[in-house]
Design a protein around this motif. Sequence first.
Motif, PDB file in Angstrom:
ATOM      1  N   VAL A 135       4.363  67.347  85.506  1.00 41.30           N
ATOM      2  CA  VAL A 135       5.095  68.418  84.847  1.00 41.30           C
ATOM      3  C   VAL A 135       6.570  68.043  84.780  1.00 41.30           C
ATOM      4  CG1 VAL A 135       5.502  69.704  86.985  1.00 41.30           C
ATOM      5  CG2 VAL A 135       5.507  70.928  84.803  1.00 41.30           C
ATOM      6  N   ILE A 136       7.243  68.472  83.735  1.00 43.79           N
ATOM      7  CA  ILE A 136       8.698  68.336  83.640  1.00 43.79           C
ATOM      8  C   ILE A 136       9.291  69.729  83.808  1.00 43.79           C
ATOM      9  CG2 ILE A 136      10.654  67.784  82.122  1.00 43.79           C
ATOM     10  CD1 ILE A 136       8.922  65.635  80.809  1.00 43.79           C
ATOM     11  N   VAL A 137      10.186  69.874  84.778  1.00 41.10           N
ATOM     12  CA  VAL A 137      10.859  71.150  85.027  1.00 41.10           C
ATOM     13  C   VAL A 137      12.264  71.071  84.445  1.00 41.10           C
ATOM     14  CG1 VAL A 137      11.714  72.758  86.766  1.00 41.10           C
ATOM     15  CG2 VAL A 137       9.510  71.614  87.106  1.00 41.10           C
ATOM     16  N   VAL A 138      12.629  72.078  83.663  1.00 42.13           N
ATOM     17  CA  VAL A 138      13.918  72.082  82.967  1.00 42.13           C
ATOM     18  C   VAL A 138      14.694  73.340  83.347  1.00 42.13           C
ATOM     19  CG1 VAL A 138      15.061  71.996  80.716  1.00 42.13           C
ATOM     20  CG2 VAL A 138      12.848  70.852  81.036  1.00 42.13           C
ATOM     21  N   ALA A 139      15.982  73.163  83.653  1.00 39.04           N
ATOM     22  CA  ALA A 139      16.858  74.305  83.965  1.00 39.04           C
ATOM     23  C   ALA A 139      18.254  74.007  83.448  1.00 39.04           C
ATOM     24  CB  ALA A 139      16.893  74.566  85.467  1.00 39.04           C
ATOM     25  N   ALA A 140      18.667  74.714  82.410  1.00 41.34           N
ATOM     26  CA  ALA A 140      20.021  74.575  81.867  1.00 41.34           C
ATOM     27  C   ALA A 140      20.385  73.106  81.614  1.00 41.34           C
ATOM     28  CB  ALA A 140      21.036  75.219  82.817  1.00 41.34           C
ATOM     29  N   GLY A 165       2.745  70.053  80.800  1.00 43.91           N
ATOM     30  CA  GLY A 165       3.811  70.319  79.854  1.00 43.91           C
ATOM     31  C   GLY A 165       5.180  70.412  80.511  1.00 43.91           C
ATOM     32  N   CYS A 166       6.096  71.105  79.837  1.00 42.41           N
ATOM     33  CA  CYS A 166       7.469  71.289  80.325  1.00 42.41           C
ATOM     34  C   CYS A 166       7.694  72.775  80.621  1.00 42.41           C
ATOM     35  CB  CYS A 166       8.476  70.805  79.286  1.00 42.41           C
ATOM     36  SG  CYS A 166       8.343  69.037  78.904  1.00 42.41           S
ATOM     37  N   ILE A 167       8.145  73.053  81.822  1.00 37.68           N
ATOM     38  CA  ILE A 167       8.404  74.425  82.255  1.00 37.68           C
ATOM     39  C   ILE A 167       9.907  74.627  82.362  1.00 37.68           C
ATOM     40  CG2 ILE A 167       7.982  76.187  84.000  1.00 37.68           C
ATOM     41  CD1 ILE A 167       5.446  75.169  82.638  1.00 37.68           C
ATOM     42  N   ASN A 168      10.411  75.624  81.670  1.00 37.65           N
ATOM     43  CA  ASN A 168      11.846  75.916  81.659  1.00 37.65           C
ATOM     44  C   ASN A 168      12.159  77.161  82.485  1.00 37.65           C
ATOM     45  OD1 ASN A 168      14.165  77.520  79.586  1.00 37.65           O
ATOM     46  ND2 ASN A 168      14.654  75.647  80.659  1.00 37.65           N
ATOM     47  N   ILE A 169      13.215  77.092  83.286  1.00 36.46           N
ATOM     48  CA  ILE A 169      13.741  78.269  83.992  1.00 36.46           C
ATOM     49  C   ILE A 169      14.924  78.767  83.182  1.00 36.46           C
ATOM     50  CG2 ILE A 169      14.545  79.184  86.200  1.00 36.46           C
ATOM     51  CD1 ILE A 169      13.763  76.351  87.343  1.00 36.46           C
ATOM     52  N   HIS A 170      14.790  79.936  82.585  1.00 32.90           N
ATOM     53  CA  HIS A 170      15.856  80.465  81.720  1.00 32.90           C
ATOM     54  C   HIS A 170      16.487  81.692  82.364  1.00 32.90           C
ATOM     55  CE1 HIS A 170      18.053  80.985  78.017  1.00 32.90           C
ATOM     56  NE2 HIS A 170      17.716  82.255  77.987  1.00 32.90           N
ATOM     57  N   GLY A 171      17.823  81.774  82.279  1.00 33.15           N
ATOM     58  CA  GLY A 171      18.574  82.827  82.960  1.00 33.15           C
ATOM     59  C   GLY A 171      18.632  84.149  82.226  1.00 33.15           C
ATOM     60  N   SER A 172      17.492  84.614  81.707  1.00 36.29           N
ATOM     61  CA  SER A 172      17.439  85.941  81.092  1.00 36.29           C
ATOM     62  C   SER A 172      16.004  86.435  81.125  1.00 36.29           C
ATOM     63  CB  SER A 172      17.938  85.913  79.643  1.00 36.29           C
ATOM     64  OG  SER A 172      16.927  85.453  78.760  1.00 36.29           O
ATOM     65  N   GLY A 226      17.696  88.893  84.716  1.00 32.52           N
ATOM     66  CA  GLY A 226      16.633  88.203  85.427  1.00 32.52           C
ATOM     67  C   GLY A 226      16.453  86.781  84.967  1.00 32.52           C
ATOM     68  N   VAL A 227      15.356  86.174  85.414  1.00 31.20           N
ATOM     69  CA  VAL A 227      15.016  84.806  85.047  1.00 31.20           C
ATOM     70  C   VAL A 227      13.571  84.771  84.561  1.00 31.20           C
ATOM     71  CG1 VAL A 227      16.665  83.575  86.497  1.00 31.20           C
ATOM     72  CG2 VAL A 227      14.526  84.379  87.491  1.00 31.20           C
ATOM     73  N   THR A 228      13.308  83.824  83.662  1.00 28.96           N
ATOM     74  CA  THR A 228      11.977  83.661  83.085  1.00 28.96           C
ATOM     75  C   THR A 228      11.539  82.214  83.217  1.00 28.96           C
ATOM     76  OG1 THR A 228      12.444  85.381  81.430  1.00 28.96           O
ATOM     77  CG2 THR A 228      10.570  83.926  81.004  1.00 28.96           C
ATOM     78  N   ALA A 229      10.307  82.006  83.682  1.00 29.49           N
ATOM     79  CA  ALA A 229       9.689  80.688  83.639  1.00 29.49           C
ATOM     80  C   ALA A 229       8.817  80.655  82.392  1.00 29.49           C
ATOM     81  CB  ALA A 229       8.846  80.441  84.885  1.00 29.49           C
ATOM     82  N   MET A 230       9.069  79.681  81.528  1.00 26.94           N
ATOM     83  CA  MET A 230       8.368  79.648  80.245  1.00 26.94           C
ATOM     84  C   MET A 230       7.820  78.255  79.970  1.00 26.94           C
ATOM     85  SD  MET A 230      11.572  79.560  77.579  1.00 26.94           S
ATOM     86  CE  MET A 230      10.678  78.594  76.396  1.00 26.94           C
ATOM     87  N   GLN A 231       6.722  78.229  79.210  1.00 19.08           N
ATOM     88  CA  GLN A 231       6.140  76.974  78.733  1.00 19.08           C
ATOM     89  C   GLN A 231       6.907  76.575  77.484  1.00 19.08           C
ATOM     90  OE1 GLN A 231       2.872  75.845  80.283  1.00 19.08           O
ATOM     91  NE2 GLN A 231       3.792  73.947  79.573  1.00 19.08           N
ATOM     92  N   MET A 232       7.608  75.468  77.553  1.00 16.43           N
ATOM     93  CA  MET A 232       8.503  75.104  76.460  1.00 16.43           C
ATOM     94  C   MET A 232       7.752  74.658  75.215  1.00 16.43           C
ATOM     95  SD  MET A 232      11.489  73.032  78.556  1.00 16.43           S
ATOM     96  CE  MET A 232      12.505  72.788  77.079  1.00 16.43           C
ATOM     97  N   ASP A 233       8.345  75.022  74.050  1.00 20.83           N
ATOM     98  CA  ASP A 233       7.902  74.455  72.787  1.00 20.83           C
ATOM     99  C   ASP A 233       9.122  73.902  72.059  1.00 20.83           C
ATOM    100  OD1 ASP A 233       9.229  76.618  71.651  1.00 20.83           O
ATOM    101  OD2 ASP A 233       7.401  77.726  71.151  1.00 20.83           O
ATOM    102  N   VAL A 234       8.965  73.542  70.800  1.00 21.14           N
ATOM    103  CA  VAL A 234      10.058  72.857  70.113  1.00 21.14           C
ATOM    104  C   VAL A 234      11.202  73.788  69.722  1.00 21.14           C
ATOM    105  CG1 VAL A 234       8.644  70.969  69.249  1.00 21.14           C
ATOM    106  CG2 VAL A 234       8.821  73.081  67.922  1.00 21.14           C
TER     107      VAL A 234
END
Length: 313
Positions: free
Chosen positions: A81-86, A102-109, A132-140
């Motif tokens: 997995v690729i973890v992405v944050a900012a 896939g790629c999991i993004n930590i987003h600050g909203s 809040g924060v959201t963990a999401m499955q990234m797309d393009v």
Amino acid sequence: MRIVYMGTPDFAVAALKRILQDGHEVVAVFTQPDKPQGRKMVLTPPEVKVCALEAGIPVYQPESFKDESQLDLLRELNPEVIVVAAYGKLLPKYVLDLPKYGCINIHGSLLPKYRGAAPIQWAVINGEKTAGVTAMQMDVGLDTGDMLLTMETEVGENETAGELFDRLAEMGAELISETLRRLPEGIPATPQDESESTYASMLKKEMAVIDWTKPAQQVHNLVRGLNPWPVALTTLDGKRLKVFETRLTGKSSGAQPGEVVLSDPKKGLEVCCGDGQVLAVTEVQLVGKKRMHACDYLRGHPIPAHTVLGAAE
């Protein structure tokens, strides 16, 4: 779990540390190139790079992911997995499709609100009561992927963007820990409601000038949202006055917008806003001077009552 981590500012450090603490194998960290900072333009590494090097993790700082330029390297790293944050870069499809999970993004909203570069600051500027924060499955797309998990918190009446930023960074670390733990068993994904999406653009210095004709609550939110950068400002006798902190007083006045209605070294500095409500200005910095509490400033730099802040010279 075998992980490639992608992030750049201090918001992403807490999550990286938590991933390591949880015992995952971080095989590489991708971050933005070092950039010159400060008046002397000293070449400075991103906070995530510093953290990664201290942990002995290889660091890569590609200028671009175009034309599958990083494909061979990522194949060699072989992350689950690729973890992405900012991170600050959009990832192309070949990167998104490479890992098993896939790629999991930590987003600050709390998506779909506040997609984009400055979600925390805009939440404060807009007077949101919760964030809040959201963990999401990234797309393009830009923060458009399916949501996996969220965590939310109340926003304090006087909380600055910087203070909320720090709290959400820790929440993001907790969220990615839970997400990675549950990922192998499968986490139900929730598509974002496009009708509720909003965009949080990058902050610009031009938006820092206080418009005293606005309601007190809006001015207060702007001051909070622009702390620590770029910091709200007004003018005093033609000189720039940075405003770091304000407080709602609940008082009303018939004075004009921007007019000083209280200027006392013991009681503080209060200014009338466009809705007739009075705002206490509690921390300031005059150009060329130190940042200080308004009472301390008034002891050395008296401001006559009825002075109008932000008035054109």
